[in-house]
Design a protein around this motif. Structure first.
Motif, short mmCIF file in Angstrom:
data_model
loop_
_atom_site.label_atom_id
_atom_site.label_comp_id
_atom_site.label_asym_id
_atom_site.label_seq_id
_atom_site.Cartn_x
_atom_site.Cartn_y
_atom_site.Cartn_z
N GLU A 157 2.11 6.79 -6.90
CA GLU A 157 1.16 7.80 -7.35
C GLU A 157 1.42 9.22 -7.32
OE1 GLU A 157 -0.86 6.45 -9.32
OE2 GLU A 157 -2.61 5.28 -8.31
N VAL A 158 2.19 9.35 -6.10
CA VAL A 158 2.65 10.91 -5.83
C VAL A 158 3.72 11.46 -6.50
CG1 VAL A 158 3.72 12.16 -4.11
CG2 VAL A 158 1.85 10.75 -3.47
N ILE A 159 5.07 10.26 -7.02
CA ILE A 159 6.07 10.52 -7.62
C ILE A 159 5.41 10.89 -9.09
CG2 ILE A 159 7.91 9.45 -8.75
CD1 ILE A 159 8.45 7.83 -5.79
N ILE A 160 4.56 10.16 -9.64
CA ILE A 160 4.46 10.40 -11.14
C ILE A 160 3.36 11.40 -11.32
CG2 ILE A 160 4.99 7.79 -11.83
CD1 ILE A 160 1.92 7.21 -11.85
N GLY A 161 2.72 11.77 -10.14
CA GLY A 161 1.91 13.10 -10.45
C GLY A 161 0.43 12.65 -10.37
N ASN A 162 0.11 11.47 -10.34
CA ASN A 162 -1.44 11.24 -10.36
C ASN A 162 -2.33 11.45 -9.21
OD1 ASN A 162 -1.14 9.46 -12.69
ND2 ASN A 162 -0.95 7.55 -11.80
N ILE A 163 -1.31 11.77 -8.09
CA ILE A 163 -2.03 12.47 -6.80
C ILE A 163 -1.21 13.62 -6.60
CG2 ILE A 163 -2.59 12.01 -4.36
CD1 ILE A 163 -3.14 9.36 -4.98
N PRO A 164 -1.72 14.72 -7.12
CA PRO A 164 -0.95 15.92 -6.69
C PRO A 164 -0.95 16.14 -5.21
CG PRO A 164 -2.56 16.30 -8.36
CD PRO A 164 -2.98 15.12 -7.69
N GLU A 166 -1.65 7.49 5.18
CA GLU A 166 -2.81 8.07 5.61
C GLU A 166 -3.06 9.58 4.95
OE1 GLU A 166 -5.50 6.74 7.17
OE2 GLU A 166 -4.23 5.12 6.89
N LYS A 167 -1.82 10.08 4.67
CA LYS A 167 -1.81 11.49 3.91
C LYS A 167 -2.48 11.42 2.55
CE LYS A 167 -0.35 15.85 3.19
NZ LYS A 167 -0.95 16.77 3.70
N VAL A 168 -2.02 10.30 1.87
CA VAL A 168 -2.66 10.05 0.50
C VAL A 168 -3.90 9.56 0.46
CG1 VAL A 168 -1.90 9.02 -1.68
CG2 VAL A 168 0.03 10.01 -0.20
N ARG A 169 -4.07 8.60 1.35
CA ARG A 169 -5.64 7.84 1.31
C ARG A 169 -6.86 8.77 0.87
NH1 ARG A 169 -5.95 2.58 2.69
NH2 ARG A 169 -4.21 2.82 4.51
N PRO A 170 -6.96 10.05 1.66
CA PRO A 170 -8.38 10.62 1.57
C PRO A 170 -8.32 11.19 0.16
CG PRO A 170 -6.96 11.24 3.75
CD PRO A 170 -6.08 10.38 2.78
N HIS A 171 -7.34 11.30 -0.57
CA HIS A 171 -7.29 11.98 -1.87
C HIS A 171 -8.37 11.08 -2.79
CE1 HIS A 171 -6.22 13.47 -5.87
NE2 HIS A 171 -5.74 14.69 -5.18
N ASP A 186 0.84 -1.29 0.02
CA ASP A 186 0.03 -0.01 0.06
C ASP A 186 0.79 1.38 -0.34
OD1 ASP A 186 -2.94 0.30 -0.22
OD2 ASP A 186 -3.03 0.60 1.74
N PHE A 187 1.90 1.21 0.82
CA PHE A 187 2.95 2.28 0.92
C PHE A 187 3.73 2.57 -0.40
CE2 PHE A 187 7.35 3.33 1.54
CZ PHE A 187 7.29 4.79 1.94
N LEU A 188 4.21 1.35 -1.22
CA LEU A 188 4.83 1.75 -2.37
C LEU A 188 4.03 2.17 -3.27
CD1 LEU A 188 6.75 -1.82 -2.42
CD2 LEU A 188 7.62 0.65 -1.93
N GLN A 189 2.63 1.80 -3.22
CA GLN A 189 1.61 2.22 -4.46
C GLN A 189 1.39 3.82 -4.00
OE1 GLN A 189 -1.84 -0.06 -5.30
NE2 GLN A 189 -3.18 1.67 -5.57
N ALA A 190 1.29 4.08 -2.77
CA ALA A 190 0.83 5.73 -2.57
C ALA A 190 2.21 6.53 -2.99
CB ALA A 190 0.50 5.84 -1.04
#
Length: 246
Positions: free
Chosen positions: A40-47, A124-129, A33-37
């Protein structure tokens, strides 16, 4: 590969039902879950909104992977592969050395912290997006035949964009994902009446509630089979997740 471009494989959770996502006690599951999060942040899918937030999240992800705080900026850049963790939309804001200085300062504040706790904080920082757990497909609109009217819900869609799927349905996003994003149009799975495709395009029949009628939308993509299977899998998963009448 045929175009001689660099690529990598990322194992990603295919089905993510937002309403049914109880925390797991499985260490391997939490790690994935952490690696996926992170990805997603690194490639910009989740700004992520601000530079201080970016610096903190990069520091957390590098700290979890290195399991230590490096002594120098150079060690962080070289041994810690720092720039692989800086989100692509932000890379040009600073030189490698400047990013190294910013992230090293943030990592020093984490020194001695429990790696698992930092990993959980990142997720937990990324999950609510709203786009967490979303699968993205790069597509291009197939133009309508000359003289054919363009459906009202298609107007405003760019020629090149992302078609994204999650438990909320299908979403069309601007091709320029980055420091900000815009969901241009979205449809629930109940509004997708039919779908299918070939090796070059994906076609959908979608319900327009205001007009009480359907319209067709076709997209150029080499991943039509994956998109079709994902819609069906999400519908099945949502149906299985419905509370029983017993």
């Amino acid at each position: 590969r045929r175009q001689n471009r660099q690529y990598k494989f990322v194992f990603k959770r295919k089905i993510y039902i937002r309403e049914n996502n109880e925390p797991s006690e499985d260490d391997m599951y939490k790690r994935l879950d952490f690696l996926q999060a992170c990805d997603e942040v690194i490639i910009g899918n989740i700004p992520v909104g601000t530079e201080p937030e970016i610096v903190q999240m990069v520091a957390q992800s590098v700290y979890v992977d290195m399991e230590e705080v490096p002594d120098t900026r150079e060690e962080l850049i070289e041994d810690g592969c720092l720039m692989e963790y800086v989100p692509q939309p932000w890379k040009r804001d600073h030189t490698d050395e400047e990013w190294g200085e910013l992230v090293l300062t943030a990592m020093q504040q984490l020194d001695g912290a429990d790696f698992n706790e930092i990993q959980d904080q990142f997720v937990e920082k990324v999950r609510p997006h709203e786009l967490f757990g979303t699968c993205f497909f790069h597509v291009k609109r197939v133009p309508y035949e000359a003289g054919a009217p363009e459906p009202r819900l298609v107007k405003g869609l760019p020629d090149v964009m992302y078609c994204a799927f999650n438990s909320d349905g299908m979403h069309f996003l601007s091709d320029a994902l980055g420091k900000s994003y815009n969901i241009i149009r979205e449809f629930g799975f109940a509004d997708i009446y039919r779908w299918g495709g070939s090796h070059t395009r994906f076609s959908l029949i979608i319900w327009d509630g205001e007009l009480q009628d359907t319209f067709e939308l076709s997209l150029y993509t080499s991943q039509a089979a994956d998109m079709a299977a994902l819609i069906l899998d999400y519908i099945n998963a949502i149906m299985e997740n419905q509370p029983s009448d017993d």
